[in-house]
Design an enzyme around this catalytic site. Structure first.
Site, PDB file in Angstrom:
ATOM      1  N   GLU A 133       0.577  -1.190   0.203  1.00  0.00           N
ATOM      2  CA  GLU A 133       0.053   0.014  -0.144  1.00  0.00           C
ATOM      3  C   GLU A 133       0.981   1.247   0.109  1.00  0.00           C
ATOM      4  O   GLU A 133       0.278   2.359  -0.260  1.00  0.00           O
ATOM      5  CB  GLU A 133      -0.946   0.053   1.270  1.00  0.00           C
ATOM      6  CG  GLU A 133      -2.003  -0.839   1.079  1.00  0.00           C
ATOM      7  CD  GLU A 133      -3.120  -0.371   0.248  1.00  0.00           C
ATOM      8  OE1 GLU A 133      -2.942  -0.383  -0.988  1.00  0.00           O
ATOM      9  OE2 GLU A 133      -4.263   0.074   0.627  1.00  0.00           O
ATOM     10  N   THR A 189      -4.641   9.063  -3.001  1.00  0.00           N
ATOM     11  CA  THR A 189      -4.928   8.656  -1.639  1.00  0.00           C
ATOM     12  C   THR A 189      -3.951   9.444  -0.682  1.00  0.00           C
ATOM     13  O   THR A 189      -4.515   9.924   0.251  1.00  0.00           O
ATOM     14  CB  THR A 189      -4.733   7.032  -1.481  1.00  0.00           C
ATOM     15  OG1 THR A 189      -5.370   6.397  -2.303  1.00  0.00           O
ATOM     16  CG2 THR A 189      -4.997   6.563   0.142  1.00  0.00           C
TER      17      THR A 189
END
Ligand code: HSE
Length: 318
Positions: A133, A189
């Site tokens: 991630e 993000t």
């Protein structure tokens, strides 16, 4: 090592569910990523191919790609004797807040575990997948990858050390999802995390804590109404709403169409609503959410789905 090829399916996921920023996640039945790992010569390292939804936007450089990053770390940590060719077939559109990067990362962790018979627990798989991630979010967060590995509802009780609680979802639970056709930057993000307040008032903390606790109870007792009605967030969502064009209209339309609750999915820009299928048609809620985006000048892909299972091996070849 006799397995030469493994194919894994990994689900889309939605993080936060309103009050549970970086804590709650849910796996969706649809859409999925399909990832095939093929053993290659060790000298060739990790190689990546991507096809399908939004493939052109995804880096093929292993350390900048969630799947590649996980593979490189696992090859190194387990001193694997093979290199890996990774083919990611994207069914989950990247950059929409539906755990696209997490699905690829989870699939690689599950695939390598199966291919090399490593016997890793779900917790260990999540820890490896969470490292992927970083390639897309700039920091590790385990909500999407936990749901992508375990399926259904997950609650991250602690990030470091990782402690998760995984619960089934009520059988009457359906989800309506609207993905606006907005081009998001590769570091979306990271940007959406940058707007989240670093300090919160006690009043907002108490508000969110009540909703989060009620939602967790809703999953524990299998009550979709309690879950949906607790989908409220006074901390993160107000700071991110401006990043979702049509946020207010989508929200209002979903609730008017019978949704129990509606929120930004992960870091957005998609929105997700919880529906009790006994009393409401999730497809109608999804259509109403699309109208909300349209009224703000953006079309959206919409769909209805259910909570889904975690990543699983679909094929192994020797
Ligand atoms: N919990 C994370 C966030 C999910 O909201 O930033 C991002 O995919």
């Amino acid at each position: 090592m006799s397995i030469k090829q493994v194919t894994v399916k990994a689900p889309a996921t939605s993080a936060n569910l309103g009050p549970g920023f970086d804590v709650f996640g849910i796996a969706l039945e649809q859409p999925n990523d399909k990832v095939t790992l093929t053993a290659i010569n060790n000298d060739d390292g990790v190689k990546i191919q991507v096809s399908g939804m939004g493939a052109k936007t995804i880096s093929l450089t292993p350390e900048k790609n969630t799947a590649g990053r996980v593979a490189e770390i696992m090859v190194r940590d387990f001193k694997l004797k093979e290199g890996l060719q990774i083919h990611v077939e994207k069914g989950i559109f990247p950059g929409k807040g539906l755990g696209s990067s997490a699905a690829s990362a989870a699939a690689v962790a599950v695939g390598i575990n199966a291919m090399f018979d490593l016997g890793l627990s779900n917790k260990q798989l999540i820890e490896f997948a969470a490292k992927g991630e970083v390639a897309s979010a700039g920091s590790e967060h385990a909500d999407n990858v936990s749901a992508a590995v375990c399926g259904n509802f997950v609650l991250i009780r602690s990030c470091n050390p990782l402690e998760i609680i995984n619960l089934e979802c009520p059988k009457d639970m359906e989800l309506a999802v609207a993905m606006p056709k907005i081009i998001t930057p590769p570091n979306k993000t990271e940007k959406a995390r940058a707007v989240v307040p670093k300090l919160v008032s006690l009043e907002k903390h108490v508000y969110n804590l009540g909703k989060a606790a009620a939602m967790a109870v809703g999953f524990a007792i299998g009550d979709v109404d309690v879950i949906g009605q607790s989908m409220l967030d006074d901390i993160v969502e107000p700071s991110r709403a401006a990043l979702v064009p049509g946020y207010d209209s989508v929200r209002e339309n979903a609730l008017n169409a019978g949704a129990l609750g509606v929120t930004i999915s992960g870091a957005g820009p998609s929105m997700i609503a919880v529906v009790n299928r006994k009393t409401c048609d999730a497809a109608k809620v999804a259509a109403a959410m699309r109208e909300g985006f349209l009224s703000s000048g953006y079309d959206a892909n919409v769909f209805a789905t259910r909570p889904g299972k975690g990543s699983y091996v679909v094929e192994m070849k020797q």
